[in-house]
Design an enzyme around this catalytic site. Sequence first.
Site, PDB file in Angstrom:
ATOM      1  CB  CYS A 275      -0.977   0.180   0.968  1.00 17.45           C
ATOM      2  SG  CYS A 275      -0.241  -0.129   2.995  1.00 17.45           S
ATOM      3  CG  HIS A 323      -4.560  -0.066   3.858  1.00 18.53           C
ATOM      4  ND1 HIS A 323      -3.381  -0.588   3.259  1.00 18.53           N
ATOM      5  CD2 HIS A 323      -5.377   0.743   2.654  1.00 18.53           C
ATOM      6  CE1 HIS A 323      -4.011  -1.547   1.638  1.00 18.53           C
ATOM      7  NE2 HIS A 323      -5.488  -0.127   1.824  1.00 18.53           N
ATOM      8  CG  HIS A 335      -6.668   0.692  -1.165  1.00 13.69           C
ATOM      9  ND1 HIS A 335      -7.451   0.029  -0.186  1.00 13.69           N
ATOM     10  CD2 HIS A 335      -7.629   0.102  -1.850  1.00 13.69           C
ATOM     11  CE1 HIS A 335      -8.030  -0.909  -0.195  1.00 13.69           C
ATOM     12  NE2 HIS A 335      -8.406  -1.159  -1.291  1.00 13.69           N
TER      13      HIS A 335
END
Length: 360
Positions: A275, A323, A335
């Site tokens: 990520c 994240h 993402h």
Amino acid sequence: MASHRKPSQHRSGGRARTLLTAVLAGAAASAGLEGVGHAAPKPTPEQVREEVDQLYREAEAATEKYNGAKERTRAAERRVDQLQDEAARRAEELNEAREALGSAAAAQYRSGNGLDPTMQLALSSDPDRFLRDAGFAQRAGDLQATEIASVSQQIRELDEVRDDARTELERLRDQQERAERHKRTVTGKLEKARRLLSRLTAEERARLAEASGGGAEASPGRGGGSSGTQATGAQATGGRIAAPDSRAAAAIAYAQRKLGSPYVWGATGPNAFDCSGLIQAAYRSAGVSLPRTTYAQIDAGRRVSRSQLRPGDLVFFYPGITHVGMYIGQGRMIHAPNPSAPVRIAPIDEMPFAGATRVV
């Protein structure tokens, strides 16, 4: 009396055998010897999804710690290289200064004046002794005193550089050990997730990937992604996304081109990402340098509220800031989710929102 007791003994022996049989049966059941009838039930796909999602979150948190340790390792390696180069340069300069003193000493000896004790110390192979007794330099001639004092200073500086290098090497080894520990944590959790997924049918894995927003089969041990997924993702963006400035536009365009790329922990592109690796690569393409980890990226710009979000902003999730995605407008982001789903577009509501940052 004997004939009276026999039936009683027989009944007692029967009860004992019955009790023994029951105990053995219970032991067999507790040891799993009764067969599959009492085996643990197979988890449902929903239970697998929940456990796999939890493992992915834990693995991602460990991945960000690994990324941070690797980044610090690389910084320590660069520092060690610099210090070693500096130590080599200073050692060469020291040798040249000693050679100059040696020439002066030889001339002094040939003149019949003998060798000054201070110069003997300066030419000694024992710098520690020289440093302890460097006060003798005060009794040398003015020119020699200056030269010897310079050598003394060079020795001190070289020792300091070598001490710094030793300290940095210890720091480097510590960061390498930390990175290895985090790596073992990540690989262990991902392996457990793969084992769980392998218990599902291909159809169940496909449904699981769809539930994760991947749009591709979540085969164990492989990231999703295909040209079909990329086409679907590109269509979902509605083509070119209006961005507030050229750098945000370039970063978004890069992320759009990577739709469908697989998630690989620790990867920063160009063909696979985790990520924070996707975010770093996207902004690097726009000429903006970002830190490697989520918990550093959130502090790499100006914090903005959720109501102020605009395309190009970084959006962060979970309490530990584990994240990150790139906001593209209309409550959506691009993402890299997890190993079961490729780089994709998703609503920012699908995870607990933790904050946002504007980097340009």
